[in-house]
Write a protein that holds these residues in place. Sequence first.
Motif, mmCIF file in Angstrom:
data_model
loop_
_atom_site.group_PDB
_atom_site.id
_atom_site.type_symbol
_atom_site.label_atom_id
_atom_site.label_comp_id
_atom_site.label_asym_id
_atom_site.label_seq_id
_atom_site.Cartn_x
_atom_site.Cartn_y
_atom_site.Cartn_z
ATOM 1 N N ASP A 158 0.766 -1.141 -0.062
ATOM 2 C CA ASP A 158 -0.013 0.027 -0.065
ATOM 3 C C ASP A 158 0.787 1.120 -0.021
ATOM 4 O O ASP A 158 1.370 1.693 1.149
ATOM 5 N N TRP A 159 1.206 1.766 -1.081
ATOM 6 C CA TRP A 159 2.043 2.945 -1.190
ATOM 7 C C TRP A 159 1.807 4.132 -0.438
ATOM 8 O O TRP A 159 2.391 4.699 0.001
ATOM 9 N N GLU A 160 0.431 4.443 -0.376
ATOM 10 C CA GLU A 160 -0.269 5.633 0.171
ATOM 11 C C GLU A 160 0.117 5.423 1.706
ATOM 12 O O GLU A 160 0.149 6.373 2.262
ATOM 13 N N ALA A 161 -0.101 4.288 2.265
ATOM 14 C CA ALA A 161 0.013 4.059 3.691
ATOM 15 C C ALA A 161 1.504 4.051 4.091
ATOM 16 O O ALA A 161 1.779 4.812 4.943
ATOM 17 N N ASP A 162 2.334 3.675 3.347
ATOM 18 C CA ASP A 162 3.838 3.807 3.714
ATOM 19 C C ASP A 162 4.246 5.174 3.310
ATOM 20 O O ASP A 162 5.323 5.434 4.235
ATOM 21 N N PHE A 163 3.807 5.771 2.397
ATOM 22 C CA PHE A 163 4.161 7.202 2.227
ATOM 23 C C PHE A 163 3.744 8.160 3.458
ATOM 24 O O PHE A 163 4.386 9.012 4.151
ATOM 25 N N ALA A 164 2.512 7.673 3.885
ATOM 26 C CA ALA A 164 1.840 8.449 5.004
ATOM 27 C C ALA A 164 2.707 8.285 6.151
ATOM 28 O O ALA A 164 2.849 9.299 7.122
ATOM 29 N N PHE A 165 3.110 7.076 6.358
ATOM 30 C CA PHE A 165 3.974 6.654 7.430
ATOM 31 C C PHE A 165 5.435 7.380 7.591
ATOM 32 O O PHE A 165 5.673 8.055 8.456
ATOM 33 N N THR A 166 5.887 7.334 6.498
ATOM 34 C CA THR A 166 7.142 8.188 6.379
ATOM 35 C C THR A 166 7.076 9.469 6.575
ATOM 36 O O THR A 166 8.012 10.190 7.013
ATOM 37 N N GLN A 167 6.069 10.254 6.051
ATOM 38 C CA GLN A 167 5.646 11.731 6.234
ATOM 39 C C GLN A 167 5.652 11.788 7.699
ATOM 40 O O GLN A 167 6.120 12.854 8.415
ATOM 41 N N ALA A 168 4.950 10.706 8.387
ATOM 42 C CA ALA A 168 4.689 11.111 9.980
ATOM 43 C C ALA A 168 6.215 11.298 10.770
ATOM 44 O O ALA A 168 6.419 11.737 11.720
ATOM 45 N N VAL A 169 6.880 10.093 10.279
ATOM 46 C CA VAL A 169 8.290 10.114 10.741
ATOM 47 C C VAL A 169 9.081 11.196 10.624
ATOM 48 O O VAL A 169 9.593 11.928 11.374
ATOM 49 N N GLY A 170 9.014 11.867 9.419
ATOM 50 C CA GLY A 170 9.844 13.050 8.897
ATOM 51 C C GLY A 170 8.978 14.253 9.953
ATOM 52 O O GLY A 170 9.714 15.024 10.363
ATOM 53 N N SER A 171 7.562 14.296 10.055
ATOM 54 C CA SER A 171 6.986 15.312 10.907
ATOM 55 C C SER A 171 7.313 15.233 12.307
ATOM 56 O O SER A 171 7.224 16.326 13.104
ATOM 57 N N ALA A 172 7.647 14.075 12.879
ATOM 58 C CA ALA A 172 7.656 14.082 14.095
ATOM 59 C C ALA A 172 8.994 14.764 14.751
ATOM 60 O O ALA A 172 9.510 14.734 15.911
#
Length: 287
Positions: free
Chosen positions: A206-220
């Motif tokens: 699920d590319w969208e889910a994996d991208f969203a998680f990676t964004q969350a890591v960066g935003s944290a």
Amino acid sequence: MTEDFTDRKDRASAWFRSLRDRITAAFEDLETRFDGPGAPGRFEVTPTSRADGGGGIMSVMRGGRVFEKVGVNWSAVHGTLGERAQKAMAARGVPGMADDPRFWASGISLVAHMVNPHTPAVHMNTRMFWTPGAWWFGGGADLNPCLEYPEDTAHFHAQLQAACDAHSPDYYSRFKAWADEYFFVPHRGRARGVGGIFYDDLNTGDWEADFAFTQAVGSAFLPAFLPVTERRLGTVWSDSDREAQLVHRGLYAEYNLVYDRGTKFGLETGHDASAVLMSLPPVAKWP
């Protein structure tokens, strides 16, 4: 896999660049707000290029009030992997390398070395990688104090755990354990810091889910790091504290030159050497 992911590559690359912009602005703001000696530090921004295709932005601040040296790099590169890189990818299970060794990669990489020994050094990166046979995300962050404060470690990990828990209940435990293993210096028999999270080859389908998680890591990252830094800026430090800091930086340099995947990949694929090695500290000592 024949899809070229053009739109997804563009979205990922643009987001990594926007994260770079947010972080550099926050760091310059911290330099302005801290009433330390000298002028507030500012980033020197230099475009980088890769002969085979693509490039990026290298942003380095030196001699600031808060940051002795900090680099925040963004890149989007493409081309054909060399033989060594192909073998390394094949060993990691990436299919099709022998038939089509094209690649595309984009991400942000950050390393900060601080003026005050009581404020911890830190590393963060997030990235997306694509080949004709596969795609994945990777990244993470880890805190590297030379003088540890347990409450700082707890805060940093709590922010990363919150980012992980919002996407999967097992991500934090998995990626914390991976960081503990990955950021270990075998020839010294110790970790390079107090850990964080690390993940690679993330492709759940699920590319969208994996991208969203990676964004969350960066935003944290900023909520995890800035409060820890601000808490220690006024702490008085001694010559022995500075000595401990410089020796710890030597450990950090050893790790990045000997073991770090990103350093190896960047140099092997012909990216700008100054950008690849911006993680090295400005001054270090060895016992």
